[in-house]
Write an enzyme that holds these catalytic residues in place. Structure first.
Site, PDB file in Angstrom:
ATOM      1  N   CYS A   1       3.192  -4.752   6.543  1.00 24.15           N
ATOM      2  CA  CYS A   1       3.082  -4.405   5.083  1.00 24.15           C
ATOM      3  C   CYS A   1       4.137  -4.022   4.397  1.00 24.15           C
ATOM      4  CB  CYS A   1       1.716  -3.413   4.796  1.00 24.15           C
ATOM      5  SG  CYS A   1       0.138  -4.095   5.549  1.00 24.15           S
TER       6      CYS A   1
ATOM      7  N   HIS B   1       0.776  -1.262   0.024  1.00 25.61           N
ATOM      8  CA  HIS B   1       0.188   0.072  -0.021  1.00 25.61           C
ATOM      9  C   HIS B   1       0.753   1.375   0.019  1.00 25.61           C
ATOM     10  CE1 HIS B   1       0.421   1.059   4.299  1.00 25.61           C
ATOM     11  NE2 HIS B   1       0.069  -0.230   4.495  1.00 25.61           N
TER      12      HIS B   1
END
Length: 418
Positions: free
Chosen positions: A268, A251
């Site tokens: 992430c 992301h």
């Protein structure tokens, strides 16, 4: 030691790069490809392009190493005007300004009071600089691919490989001429590093994954920036080893940040928004593999094929066993601890027998075959293919996970994915 910019520019470049021997020799970063811009009013700035800000920063480093400090200062000023949230660029610009007034003592030569209050942030920016430079100096050999890419099918139009030791994501295009590296970007990983084991450990997983969806940024908090691409962690190999956790995404960054520190996420993989936008526009959901490694090993594609000839023979033997209709012969290819959707091998065998009866001994084609290898404490293969019986026009898309046990390869997971 104190260095004055006009009299010791090369040394100042050494401080900036923390790579003293390479300051002057640093190659120019490849400029992002030009794209045709849509018509817009003169007052509106063009949208930032992927890789553009980093390429400009590297050019500033080169100018410092070449003693062209006035040019470096001018370019740094324009860079921070265009990207005011690019903290590393702001730090370099500040050093260049400071050097006009007094000697610069170190990269990020801020007042002592600022060092005490923001020492960790300063250390993270220095590490970010070193990692960006390392990745740009230590380029993959021309034409090489990560060793994990054993075989990509035409369905795998793109692939991603991440080298956490270089804080770098590599984007590949797979076409008629083979696999080609088309772009690479700086990334951030988990606060606690890599090799995720349990929920909440703030580590980024290592392994072979696939992009499972593309989340609309309108449905996300600003924290995720330009969007998010979830991956299938935990995959069946992770589950087999008892690893837990969820919600591992590629992301972007919130509006107030251009990039995050090398280790700054909850697990992430995070990119600058322009870089993520390029990836979102490019990759395909479900068919794009994502390899996340501590360090990538780059190999000649021809050598990959040679090294894995034995495994291709194993796949052929599995096909022959399935075509034979002999369930006992076919089960010899599966591990005793095979599991799929909560079913043990014994519980799954009746479903396999139904498959065999439907095939009625016909030859099996493995259509659009892709094979990716992962080696850590065990040697595994992730195999995806369309299973089409002779005479049939289509069949299920399956994914198998194989593990090497001594000289033999065995399947510990097999599922239908489409």
């Amino acid at each position: 030691m104190q260095l004055n910019l006009p009299t010791a520019p090369a040394a100042f470049g050494q401080l900036l790069l923390a790579l003293c021997a390479f300051a002057v020799l640093l190659p120019a970063a490849a400029a992002p490809p030009q794209r045709k811009a849509a018509a817009q009013s003169p007052a509106r700035k063009p949208a930032p392009r992927d890789g553009e800000a980093e390429a400009r920063l590297i050019e500033i480093y080169r100018l410092i190493g070449q003693a062209r400090t006035r040019d470096a200062l001018a370019k740094a000023e324009r860079l921070v005007q265009d990207h005011p949230n690019f903290s590393l660029a702001q730090l370099v610009y500040g050093d260049l300004l400071t050097a006009q007034q007094r000697p610069v003592r170190a990269f990020g030569d801020v007042p002592d009071t600022a060092v005490r209050s923001a020492g960790q942030q300063l250390a993270e920016l220095r590490e970010e600089s070193q990692l960006r430079i390392r990745a740009l100096r230590e380029r993959p050999p021309a034409g090489a691919v990560p060793a994990q890419f054993v075989q990509l099918s035409a369905k795998n139009r793109h692939a991603i490989a991440i080298d956490s030791s270089r804080a770098r994501l590599y984007l590949f295009e797979n076409g008629p001429q083979g696999v080609k590296l088309v772009a690479d970007y700086y990334i951030s990983v988990g606060k606690a590093g890599i090799e995720k084991v349990v929920e909440g450990d703030a580590r980024t997983p290592l392994g072979v994954y696939y992009i499972t969806s593309n989340l609309d940024p309108k449905t996300l908090k600003d924290f995720y920036g330009a969007g998010a691409l979830p991956i299938n962690y935990p995959n069946p190999y992770d589950a087999r080893r008892g690893k837990t956790g969820r919600g591992i995404w590629l992301h972007g960054t919130p509006p107030e940040q251009f990039a995050r520190a090398p280790k700054a996420t909850d697990g992430c993989v995070v990119l600058a928004n322009p870089d993520l936008e390029r990836i979102i526009r490019t990759v395909e959901v479900r068919t794009t593999p994502v390899v996340i490694a501590q360090s990538l090993r780059w190999v000649n594609p021809a050598h990959v094929q040679t090294d894995h000839r034995h495994f291709k023979d194993v796949l052929q033997a599995w096909r022959d066993a399935k075509a034979s209709g002999d369930v006992g012969r076919l089960l010899s290819f599966y591990t005793p601890d095979f599991a799929v959707n909560g079913k043990t091998l014994a519980q799954w065998t009746p479903l396999l027998q139904v498959e065999l009866s439907r095939a009625r001994g016909r030859e099996i084609e493995m259509k659009d075959l892709s094979v990716l290898r992962w080696t850590d404490s065990a040697d595994t293969m992730v195999v995806t293919f369309g299973e089409v019986a002779a005479g049939a026009r289509s069949g299920p898309v399956k994914r198998q996970y194989w593990v090497r046990q001594g000289p033999q390869w065995k399947i510990f997971y097999e599922g239908v994915i489409g």
